[in-house]
Design an enzyme around this catalytic site. Structure first.
Site, PDB file in Angstrom:
ATOM      1  N   GLU A   5      51.963  37.439 108.808  1.00 19.13           N
ATOM      2  CA  GLU A   5      51.683  37.203 110.223  1.00 19.13           C
ATOM      3  C   GLU A   5      51.269  38.498 110.910  1.00 19.13           C
ATOM      4  O   GLU A   5      50.495  38.485 111.864  1.00 19.13           O
ATOM      5  CB  GLU A   5      52.909  36.604 110.915  1.00 19.13           C
ATOM      6  CG  GLU A   5      52.595  35.963 112.262  1.00 19.13           C
ATOM      7  CD  GLU A   5      53.742  35.136 112.796  1.00 19.13           C
ATOM      8  OE1 GLU A   5      53.698  33.899 112.656  1.00 19.13           O
ATOM      9  OE2 GLU A   5      54.696  35.724 113.345  1.00 19.13           O
ATOM     10  N   HIS A   7      61.809  32.750  84.482  1.00 22.93           N
ATOM     11  CA  HIS A   7      61.618  31.488  83.768  1.00 22.93           C
ATOM     12  C   HIS A   7      60.690  30.562  84.545  1.00 22.93           C
ATOM     13  O   HIS A   7      60.690  29.348  84.303  1.00 22.93           O
ATOM     14  CB  HIS A   7      62.975  30.829  83.527  1.00 22.93           C
ATOM     15  CG  HIS A   7      63.872  31.653  82.660  1.00 22.93           C
ATOM     16  ND1 HIS A   7      63.885  31.555  81.289  1.00 22.93           N
ATOM     17  CD2 HIS A   7      64.757  32.637  82.969  1.00 22.93           C
ATOM     18  CE1 HIS A   7      64.753  32.414  80.787  1.00 22.93           C
ATOM     19  NE2 HIS A   7      65.294  33.084  81.788  1.00 22.93           N
ATOM     20  N   LYS A  15      48.578  24.829 117.174  1.00 21.07           N
ATOM     21  CA  LYS A  15      49.506  24.280 118.165  1.00 21.07           C
ATOM     22  C   LYS A  15      48.739  23.588 119.290  1.00 21.07           C
ATOM     23  O   LYS A  15      49.146  22.527 119.766  1.00 21.07           O
ATOM     24  CB  LYS A  15      50.396  25.392 118.725  1.00 21.07           C
ATOM     25  CG  LYS A  15      51.324  25.999 117.682  1.00 21.07           C
ATOM     26  CD  LYS A  15      52.480  26.774 118.252  1.00 21.07           C
ATOM     27  CE  LYS A  15      52.139  27.826 119.234  1.00 21.07           C
ATOM     28  NZ  LYS A  15      53.268  28.709 119.579  1.00 21.07           N
TER      29      LYS A  15
END
Length: 562
Positions: free
Chosen positions: A370, A401, A526
């Site tokens: 960000e 793994h 938004k």
């Protein structure tokens, strides 16, 4: 969009050090860490730095002394030191929002002075910390009572982004030090499942919500807060949410706010005496050491929280005063630039060998991506070089793994930071074998060794591996890593680690000449979402004016959601 009092900086790619690094890279492109270590038996002792309790071994990087000299020269030519000093002095280096950037003031010790617009903000910070401490002490002591007279035993933090990632990461990291009589939960996703599952087994009479939103208007946070309020009232007195006269005294015992918008806090029903503020010079992703960390303070206590702040401050002082050659944030920053801009590395992994730091890579993901996911310079000009990388990771040994295979033998260069502690908080012997912690740390040391030196075809053949299998067993090595060792995970060392990466991100943003302290990329989605919500809620078929894909998706969702 630069400060008119400052001369425009030359383009990064035109700086002499950048040009020198381009030429130098051609000599380093194919040099192997095997050869670098063979040529310098003391390399692992020389290429180290230490500060604020953090030991950094950067010897397993694809660099020489000349590389480091040029990278530090680039930092100087890019004005990293001047920009650092401007930040600590409270200058408005967040140019697009005309704000100072002073998260360092949040952890300045009592009595220090940092002035913004004629006000000593440290004094204001300490006043908020004192109020937080008094409140946290009451909750921890069981003297802050809910509306029915029961003490609070459950704390639910409602926030998103920096109002969530920081608190949840720090709480999980410091859970060893938390008061286990208290249950802490964190709600961020506007998906109703998050709130439902986090409150499913809680007693409303013993539950406190901390609503963390600077503006108290953040869509996701306020939707969750309103639903939490309805859950509380239904669970306590079955009071209709709209009956403010009855609801308000109940809400005031079960909700507190971390915000700067007193009017909205009061409108929600929270007593503004229980509102803890912070300032516009604190960015969300830099706010875990502000009132946003109230949930953490309740968990580990005010003294633990102040130790947390002391760790931040120790790294702040190291960053301000250490010469660049021994400056941990600077070293990490320039090494990241080396791989991002010259080797073309698109991603970067953070691999903590401590289960308590499981959320640390996710926290750094926001901090880094960000901050430095920007495509224009401070002057608003398109960059002609790469900026922030993709940041990711998991705690060891789980990642070994899962994705380490690609780091070892894949075709993508992925520089890695390995984080470990010399002392474990949970000593656990293996009957008849080494301790769990020794097994963990042996794996960490082995991974950095394997990534650096690999395994040649000759070594594989010498082991008698069949010729057709030998190529599959070769490890090229030459994968760069940093290793950070600390003595023990404590509130102080966690604060130190967070500040280290804050300042590393700052160094890279300064070199790239971008604004690391705004986040306009968050806004567009938004805005568009706010236009789509009424279309989803419309009783009849709405007139859709999006692109054909978005229109079709909305229609399919509306048709099939019930």
């Amino acid at each position: 969009m630069r400060d008119s009092s400052s001369p425009a900086r030359p383009s990064l790619t035109q700086l002499p050090a950048w040009q020198a690094l381009k030429s130098h890279f051609e000599t380093m492109r194919d040099r192997h860490l095997r050869d670098l270590f063979a040529a310098d038996p003391r390399r692992g002792e020389r290429l180290v730095a230490e500060g604020a309790g953090v030991y950094l071994d950067y010897s397993k990087n694809r660099i020489t002394d000349e590389t480091l000299r040029l990278l530090l020269q680039l930092a100087r030519e890019a004005g990293v030191e001047a920009r650092r000093d401007a930040m600590f002095a409270g200058e408005r280096i967040n140019l697009t929002e005309n704000r100072a950037v002073l998260h360092s003031a949040l952890r300045a010790p009592r009595g220090a002075a940092v002035t913004v617009d004629g006000t000593n903000v440290v004094q204001e910070v300490q006043e908020v910390l004192d109020r937080m401490s008094a409140f946290a002490d009451r909750v921890r002591a069981g003297t802050w009572l809910g509306a029915t007279g029961k003490p609070i035993r459950n704390i639910v933090n409602i926030g998103i982004g920096g109002s969530d990632l920081g608190p949840v990461m720090a709480y999980e990291a410091l859970k060893f030090y938390a008061d286990r009589r208290l249950t802490l939960r964190f709600v961020s996703n506007v998906d109703g499942t998050d709130l439902v599952e986090k409150t499913r087994d809680l007693d409303p009479a013993e539950t406190l919500f901390i609503v963390s939103s600077k503006t108290f208007t953040t869509l996701e946070t306020m939707a969750n807060a309103q639903s939490a309020r309805a859950w509380l009232l239904a669970g306590l007195e079955n009071v209709p949410d709209e009956n403010a006269a009855i609801a308000r005294p109940i809400i005031s015992r079960h909700f507190v706010a971390v915000s700067t918008n007193a009017a909205e806090v009061e409108r929600f029903g929270i007593d503004t005496a229980n509102m803890f503020g912070f300032w516009d010079w604190v960015g969300g992703r830099y706010s875990v050491d502000s009132a946003i960390g109230l949930s953490l303070m309740i968990a580990i206590g005010p003294n633990g929280f102040r130790d947390f702040l002391a760790g931040f401050h120790a790294m702040d002082e190291h960053f301000r005063s250490a010469p660049l050659e021994q400056n941990l944030p600077v070293l990490l920053g320039v090494l990241g630039v080396w791989y991002r801009n010259f080797f073309g590395a698109q991603t970067y992994a953070v691999l903590p060998y401590d289960q308590y730091l499981a959320y640390f890579p996710t926290y750094l993901q926001q901090l880094d991506m960000e901050s430095n996911g920007k495509h224009v310079t401070l002057d608003g000009q398109p960059v002609d070089y790469d900026t922030g990388p993709v940041v990711w990771g998991q705690p060891g040994t789980n990642g070994q793994h899962a994705f380490y295979q690609l780091i070892h033998q894949g075709t993508t260069l992925i520089p890695c930071d390995f984080l470990g502690f010399c002392q474990t908080l949970n000593p656990l012997p293996t009957p008849g074998g080494p301790s769990h912690h020794d097994l963990l740390m042996a794996n960490m040391f082995a991974q950095t060794e394997a990534l650096a030196f690999g395994k040649s075809l000759e070594q594989v053949q010498a082991e008698g591996v069949a010729a057709d299998l030998a190529p599959h067993r070769v490890f090229e090595g030459n994968r760069p890593t940093n290793t950070l060792l600390l003595d023990r995970l404590t509130p102080r060392t966690l604060g130190t680690l967070i500040a280290l990466y804050e300042h590393k991100v700052f160094v890279q943003g300064a070199i790239w000449n971008i604004n690391s302290f705004d986040q306009w990329g968050v806004e567009l989605g938004k805005v568009l979402a706010s236009k789509i919500v009424p279309e989803l809620e419309a009783p009849g078929e709405p007139e859709l004016k999006h692109d054909s894909s978005t229109n079709a998706l909305i229609r399919r969702y509306r048709a099939r959601r019930r």
